[in-house]
Each structure stands twice: as structure tokens, then as C-alpha cells.
Design an enzyme around this catalytic site. Structure first.
Site, PDB file in Angstrom:
ATOM      1  N   GLY A   1       0.817  -1.214   0.000  1.00 27.40           N
ATOM      2  CA  GLY A   1       0.000   0.000   0.000  1.00 27.40           C
ATOM      3  C   GLY A   1       0.851   1.264   0.000  1.00 27.40           C
ATOM      4  O   GLY A   1       0.572   2.216  -0.728  1.00 27.40           O
ATOM      5  N   THR A   2       1.900   1.266   0.806  1.00 22.65           N
ATOM      6  CA  THR A   2       2.722   2.481   0.938  1.00 22.65           C
ATOM      7  C   THR A   2       3.317   2.893  -0.405  1.00 22.65           C
ATOM      8  O   THR A   2       3.265   4.066  -0.790  1.00 22.65           O
ATOM      9  CB  THR A   2       3.847   2.236   1.975  1.00 22.65           C
ATOM     10  OG1 THR A   2       3.229   1.882   3.219  1.00 22.65           O
ATOM     11  CG2 THR A   2       4.716   3.450   2.165  1.00 22.65           C
TER      12      THR A   2
ATOM     13  N   ASN B   1      -8.297   2.949   8.999  1.00 20.26           N
ATOM     14  CA  ASN B   1      -7.713   1.776   9.658  1.00 20.26           C
ATOM     15  C   ASN B   1      -7.967   1.748  11.159  1.00 20.26           C
ATOM     16  O   ASN B   1      -7.954   0.691  11.769  1.00 20.26           O
ATOM     17  CB  ASN B   1      -6.204   1.715   9.393  1.00 20.26           C
ATOM     18  CG  ASN B   1      -5.515   3.055   9.561  1.00 20.26           C
ATOM     19  OD1 ASN B   1      -5.903   4.048   8.946  1.00 20.26           O
ATOM     20  ND2 ASN B   1      -4.512   3.094  10.397  1.00 20.26           N
TER      21      ASN B   1
ATOM     22  N   GLN C   1      -7.749  -0.584   3.536  1.00 23.99           N
ATOM     23  CA  GLN C   1      -8.611  -1.255   4.521  1.00 23.99           C
ATOM     24  C   GLN C   1      -9.983  -1.610   3.950  1.00 23.99           C
ATOM     25  O   GLN C   1     -10.738  -2.345   4.583  1.00 23.99           O
ATOM     26  CB  GLN C   1      -8.798  -0.371   5.764  1.00 23.99           C
ATOM     27  CG  GLN C   1      -7.518  -0.153   6.561  1.00 23.99           C
ATOM     28  CD  GLN C   1      -7.034  -1.413   7.288  1.00 23.99           C
ATOM     29  OE1 GLN C   1      -7.764  -2.401   7.440  1.00 23.99           O
ATOM     30  NE2 GLN C   1      -5.800  -1.391   7.750  1.00 23.99           N
TER      31      GLN C   1
ATOM     32  N   SER D   1      -3.513  -3.355  -0.580  1.00 26.69           N
ATOM     33  CA  SER D   1      -2.386  -4.091   0.008  1.00 26.69           C
ATOM     34  C   SER D   1      -2.767  -5.534   0.289  1.00 26.69           C
ATOM     35  O   SER D   1      -3.849  -5.797   0.834  1.00 26.69           O
ATOM     36  CB  SER D   1      -1.973  -3.393   1.301  1.00 26.69           C
ATOM     37  OG  SER D   1      -0.954  -4.130   1.938  1.00 26.69           O
ATOM     38  N   GLY D   2      -1.857  -6.460  -0.055  1.00 29.96           N
ATOM     39  CA  GLY D   2      -2.139  -7.884   0.123  1.00 29.96           C
ATOM     40  C   GLY D   2      -2.331  -8.313   1.565  1.00 29.96           C
ATOM     41  O   GLY D   2      -3.214  -9.104   1.874  1.00 29.96           O
ATOM     42  N   HIS D   3      -1.491  -7.752   2.467  1.00 31.58           N
ATOM     43  CA  HIS D   3      -1.496  -8.329   3.818  1.00 31.58           C
ATOM     44  C   HIS D   3      -2.692  -7.911   4.656  1.00 31.58           C
ATOM     45  O   HIS D   3      -2.829  -8.350   5.800  1.00 31.58           O
ATOM     46  CB  HIS D   3      -0.164  -8.070   4.532  1.00 31.58           C
ATOM     47  CG  HIS D   3       0.071  -6.672   5.022  1.00 31.58           C
ATOM     48  ND1 HIS D   3      -0.002  -6.343   6.345  1.00 31.58           N
ATOM     49  CD2 HIS D   3       0.398  -5.528   4.372  1.00 31.58           C
ATOM     50  CE1 HIS D   3       0.289  -5.051   6.505  1.00 31.58           C
ATOM     51  NE2 HIS D   3       0.534  -4.545   5.313  1.00 31.58           N
TER      52      HIS D   3
ATOM     53  N   THR E   1      12.049  -6.648 -10.719  1.00 29.53           N
ATOM     54  CA  THR E   1      11.594  -8.020 -10.976  1.00 29.53           C
ATOM     55  C   THR E   1      10.392  -8.328 -10.093  1.00 29.53           C
ATOM     56  O   THR E   1      10.403  -8.043  -8.898  1.00 29.53           O
ATOM     57  CB  THR E   1      12.746  -9.005 -10.707  1.00 29.53           C
ATOM     58  OG1 THR E   1      13.843  -8.614 -11.540  1.00 29.53           O
ATOM     59  CG2 THR E   1      12.348 -10.429 -11.020  1.00 29.53           C
TER      60      THR E   1
ATOM     61  N   CYS F   1      -2.660   4.862  20.954  1.00 35.33           N
ATOM     62  CA  CYS F   1      -1.500   5.475  21.616  1.00 35.33           C
ATOM     63  C   CYS F   1      -0.332   4.607  21.203  1.00 35.33           C
ATOM     64  O   CYS F   1      -0.031   3.647  21.872  1.00 35.33           O
ATOM     65  CB  CYS F   1      -1.590   5.527  23.126  1.00 35.33           C
ATOM     66  SG  CYS F   1      -2.968   4.761  23.906  1.00 35.33           S
TER      67      CYS F   1
END
Ligand code: PLP
Length: 389
Positions: free
Chosen positions: A69-70, A149, A177, A197-199, A235, A324
């Protein structure tokens, strides 16, 4: 461990692991290789692209695989900045993920202007403020998340697209998300860029994608070998891509087979169980537009940092992380943007559920939370465990 931190990362689905393993063992050829095994790998990458496109109703050519995602977010921002040098403004929401916030800092370090649009107390972006902020001829890009998130609050991205496009600006949405948890249809909601994002959807870490609408121009962040049709060199992470494709296909079927409803029921039962013992508990975010897996809640006079320690001992993984940031008692920027007081923020925990959680786990976790919260309240009464805000 009872894992209730799915918004941080999800366990890899065993079926996803099965499909990716052959690409780590025998199908290790480079996807760019001209011989048979290379072509097989290339076909697998393209099949994964189609599977992922199916989940968000894109055309497969509109998807660029990334490291997550980043990277996708940074690539979308960088592209808009480079392609529209005469339009210097980026508009973001106040509760965006650090990937967007930090990329926005870079935007302004490079001479651009960044405007942050406030959210309501319920975590929804103030659309009137957005409308007032977007300037025709000046705003290059609006970057607003599809779902948050921390709170799980779901944005009205269709309305955001209308506002952005009316002013001639592009729209990027961080849908990390949202994808896999709620229907995301880029044909019905005309975003220009979308990051995923995959994870967060039961594929491994280190793989994701950027949707680039066929309408939008794009210039790559990473250049080199020209992979991904010159849009993302490097790659390919073939096993990760294959896993993401299969995870997308599974998510697509789970969106329609009652799985998401079951997750929501688990989350709701968990909240009800806690509320029975703590009627003063607050659940944050717009409860009418919230991801079904997410619960961000505060139990007054119960310190979240202390709760994390006790829950960890009890084998329950959740997060105050965003509330926090672990080891750091600053209230999260999301809670601050929602106008939540520091005292309340310091007692905020996030529980985020996933499709492998069971009713038994959720009941056990609720009991552990209740026990830990009573303990902390009692100790606080004795004056032993007050952690300052
Ligand atoms: N955006 C949101 C809303 C997220 O929750 C995350 C992950 O925590 C990211 C972006 C970053 O994604 P990745 O970890 O794949 O880089």
C-alpha cells in the site's frame, strides 16, 4: 493467541499459501524470460492481475503490482505532482494513514501546497470543507481514504469523486482497509488512483497494487527494467502477486457468501458483551458507516497501555497501537482529528476481526478484556496504576 488485530495485518489464508508455494519452489523463472518456464510465470502474473481486477471491477491493464500500500500511495502522489507541475495543491483528509501524511509532507517539501480537510466527530470527512478547499486550476490531487484503519469509518468516495472532478482534480483513494472487506467498484465510483495491500486481505506482506484508471495519466515512481508495462520497474514478486490474485478471488466470494456478515456479528457480539459490564464504554466512529470487522472503543478510567500488557499476558492480540502508538502515549492523530479528549484517547483500544476468528475466541477475548479492565479500574482506585495522559 487470539488474534484480533486484522487491521494491522491478516493471517495468510492457507489456500493462498498453497497457490503461492509452487512459485517459490519450482516456478522460479523470471517472468521476463523468453523460455517456457518464464512464460508460465508471466501467465500466472497476468491471471493474478485479472483476479484482482475482478474484485474491484477494474480492467486488468489498469492494475500495477507494487510492494504494498505504501508504495502505491507514494506512486500515485508522485505521479500527480510530476504530471501537473502547474497545479501545486494536494488535498488530504485529517485522518489519513501515515503513508499519505508523510508523502504529503514530501509534496510540500518539493514546493507544493497541502491542505488537510477536517473530519466530523464521527470520523467522516466534512464534505462541505472539502468542497470549499478544492480549487479549480490549483488542486492537482485529492487523496482520501476509502476506509479508516483505526475507526473503520467508510468514506463517501462517490461524493468525494464528484467534488474532485468538478474542479478538474484527480482523485486517489487509499483503499487498503476497504478492498476485500466491502464492495469496491471502480466502475461505479470513478476514482483515478486506488491503492490496496495484500497483507490486509489474507495474502502475504510486501505485495499490493495501484489501480490507475484508463482515464488517468501516470508516470512511474520506480524506473529501471520496465516491468509492469513500464509502470513499475523491478523483478516481479511473483509468489506474492499470485497470492494476491488468489486472495482477491477468495475475498470476492466471501463478500457474497455471508462471511462478512458473520464477522460483523462476531464484532457486534463482542461489543455487546463488553457493554454489559461497562455501560459507559464508548465506541468511536460513525456506527452507521463502519467496516464490519472494526471496533475502536474506550472504557473510561481504563488505561489502554495497561490493557495491552494484561491482554498480551492473556493471549489476546489487539491494538492501542494507533490509539496510543505502542510505548508512546500520544493520542492518535485520528482521535485528535475527531475531537476526542486525551483522557478518552488514552483508554482507547482497537479490536479488528477476520474470517478465521471463531465465536469461542471472541467470547474468551471479551472475558479477558472485562477481567483486565476491572483489574485496572480497581488498581486505579487504589492509586497504584495511574498512567498519565
Ligand atoms: N493505508 C492504510 C489505511 C493502512 O492501514 C496501511 C497499513 O497499515 C497502509 C496504507 C500501508 O500499507 P502497506 O503496509 O502494504 O504498505
Amino acid at each position: 493467541m487470539i488474534y484480533l488485530d486484522a487491521n494491522a495485518t491478516t493471517p495468510v489464508d492457507p489456500a493462498v499459501l498453497e497457490v503461492m508455494l509452487p512459485f517459490l519452489r519450482e516456478h522460479y523463472a523470471n517472468a521476463s524470460a523468453g523460455y517456457g518456464p518464464g512464460r508460465l510465470v508471466q501467465r500466472a502474473v497476468e491471471e493474478a492481475r485479472q483476479q484482482l481486477a475482478g474484485l474491484i471491477h477494474a480492467e486488468s491493464e489498469e492494475l500495477v503490482f507494487t510492494s504494498g500500500g505504501t508504495e502505491a500511495i507514494n506512486a500515485a502522489h508522485a505521479s500527480a505532482r510530476i504530471l501537473w507541475p502547474d497545479k501545486s495543491e494536494l488535498i488530504i483528509g485529517a485522518t489519513e494513514h501515515p503513508a499519505v501524511l508523510e508523502s504529503a509532507k514530501r509534496w510540500s517539501a518539493n514546493g507544493g501546497r497541502v491542505t488537510s480537510v477536517p473530519v466530523e466527530r464521527n470520523g467522516r470527512v466534512n464534505l462541505a470543507a472539502l468542497k470549499a478547499a478544492v480549487q479549480a486550476g490549483q488542486t492537482a490531487l485529492v487523496s482520501l481514504m476509502w476506509a479508516n484503519n483505526e475507526t473503520g469509518v467508510i468514506s463517501d468516495i462517490a461524493a468525494v469523486a464528484e467534488i474532485a472532478h468538478a474542479a478538474g482534480a484527480l482523485l486517489h483513494t487509499d483503499a487498503v482497509q476497504a478492498v476485500g472487506k466491502i464492495p469496491v467498484d471502480v466502475k461505479r465510483v470513478p476514482v483515478d488512483f486506488l491503492s490496496l495491500s495484500g497483507h490486509k486481505m489474507h495474502a502475504p506482506k510486501g505485495v499490493g497494487a495501484l489501480f490507475v484508471s484508463a482515464r488517468a495519466r501516470f508516470t512511474p515512481l520506480l524506473v529501471g527494467g520496465g516491468q509492469e508495462r513500464e509502470r513499475r520497474s523491478g523483478t516481479e514478486n511473483v509468489a506474492g502477486i499470485v497470492a494476491l490474485g488468489h486472495a482477491a478471488e477468495l475475498c470476492r466470494s466471501h463478500l457474497n457468501d455471508g462471511t462478512m456478515v458473520s464477522i460483523r456479528k462476531l464484532r457486534d457480539a463482542f461489543e455487546q458483551r463488553l457493554r454489559a459490564d461497562f455501560p459507559d464504554m464508548q465506541v468511536h466512529g460513525d456506527l452507521t458507516r463502519r467496516l464490519g470487522n472494526t471496533s475502536l472503543l474506550s472504557i473510561p478510567a481504563v488505561d489502554a497501555a495497561g490493557m495491552l500488557i494484561l491482554l498480551d499476558k492473556a493471549g489476546v492480540a489487539c491494538s492501542a497501537g494507533s490509539a496510543c502508538h505502542t510505548g508512546d502515549l500520544h493520542p492518535s492523530h485520528v482521535l485528535e482529528a475527531m475531537g476526542i479528549e486525551a483522557a478518552e484517547a488514552s483508554s482507547t483500544l482497537r479490536f479488528s476481526f477476520h474470517r478465521f476468528n471463531t465465536q469461542d475466541e471472541v467470547e474468551t477475548a471479551a472475558k479477558a478484556v472485562i477481567r483486565a479492565a476491572h483489574k485496572l479500574r480497581a488498581e486505579r482506585g487504589d492509586g497504584c496504576m495511574v498512567i498519565s495522559n
